[in-house]
Design a protein around this motif. Structure first.
Motif, PDB file in Angstrom:
ATOM      1  N   ALA A  63      16.786   6.012  22.247  1.00  0.00           N
ATOM      2  CA  ALA A  63      16.365   6.273  23.625  1.00  0.00           C
ATOM      3  C   ALA A  63      14.848   6.276  23.734  1.00  0.00           C
ATOM      4  N   GLN A  64      14.184   6.878  22.765  1.00  0.00           N
ATOM      5  CA  GLN A  64      12.718   6.899  22.773  1.00  0.00           C
ATOM      6  C   GLN A  64      12.165   5.480  22.672  1.00  0.00           C
ATOM      7  N   LEU A  65      12.729   4.681  21.799  1.00  0.00           N
ATOM      8  CA  LEU A  65      12.288   3.296  21.650  1.00  0.00           C
ATOM      9  C   LEU A  65      12.517   2.517  22.938  1.00  0.00           C
ATOM     10  N   ARG A  66      13.693   2.679  23.530  1.00  0.00           N
ATOM     11  CA  ARG A  66      14.001   1.980  24.781  1.00  0.00           C
ATOM     12  C   ARG A  66      13.023   2.383  25.876  1.00  0.00           C
ATOM     13  N   GLN A  68       9.920   3.509  25.511  1.00  0.00           N
ATOM     14  CA  GLN A  68       8.608   2.924  25.219  1.00  0.00           C
ATOM     15  C   GLN A  68       8.570   1.447  25.598  1.00  0.00           C
ATOM     16  N   LEU A  69       9.612   0.717  25.242  1.00  0.00           N
ATOM     17  CA  LEU A  69       9.646  -0.709  25.536  1.00  0.00           C
ATOM     18  C   LEU A  69       9.728  -0.965  27.043  1.00  0.00           C
ATOM     19  N   SER A  70      10.487  -0.136  27.766  1.00  0.00           N
ATOM     20  CA  SER A  70      10.596  -0.341  29.210  1.00  0.00           C
ATOM     21  C   SER A  70       9.302   0.014  29.926  1.00  0.00           C
ATOM     22  N   ALA A  71       8.501   0.881  29.309  1.00  0.00           N
ATOM     23  CA  ALA A  71       7.208   1.257  29.900  1.00  0.00           C
ATOM     24  C   ALA A  71       6.100   0.293  29.481  1.00  0.00           C
ATOM     25  N   GLY A  72       6.466  -0.730  28.692  1.00  0.00           N
ATOM     26  CA  GLY A  72       5.473  -1.715  28.279  1.00  0.00           C
ATOM     27  C   GLY A  72       4.595  -1.262  27.138  1.00  0.00           C
ATOM     28  N   ARG A  73       5.013  -0.195  26.461  1.00  0.00           N
ATOM     29  CA  ARG A  73       4.222   0.289  25.319  1.00  0.00           C
ATOM     30  C   ARG A  73       4.824  -0.272  24.044  1.00  0.00           C
TER      31      ARG A  73
END
Length: 75
Positions: A63-66, A68-73
């Motif tokens: 969930a944390q990875l998802r 971060q990726l959805s926030a463009g980080r």
């Protein structure tokens, strides 16, 4: 869909996502095993609730990875 069904679906996805190289499969299995052992030890030591599982921790990591990726980080 019940929360436990979503959790199982997400965990199944993590465990079998696409065609992976043997090195990636080995690394993933090692990581999953390590997380499960750490969670078991933490529960035994009373540092973690009895109802928390290794699968729970893996899903939280996902969930944390998802997020971060959805926030463009970068992950």
């Amino acid at each position: 869909m019940a929360a436990d069904q979503r959790q199982q679906r997400d965990l199944s996805f993590l465990q079998g996502a696409g065609e992976l190289s043997a090195d990636v499969v080995r690394a993933r299995e090692q990581m999953f095993g390590t997380v499960h052992r750490l969670v078991d030890r933490a529960r035994e030591d009373g540092a973690l609730r009895a109802d928390v599982t290794g699968a729970d921790v893996i899903l939280l990591m996902r969930a944390q990875l998802r997020h971060q990726l959805s926030a463009g980080r970068p992950a």
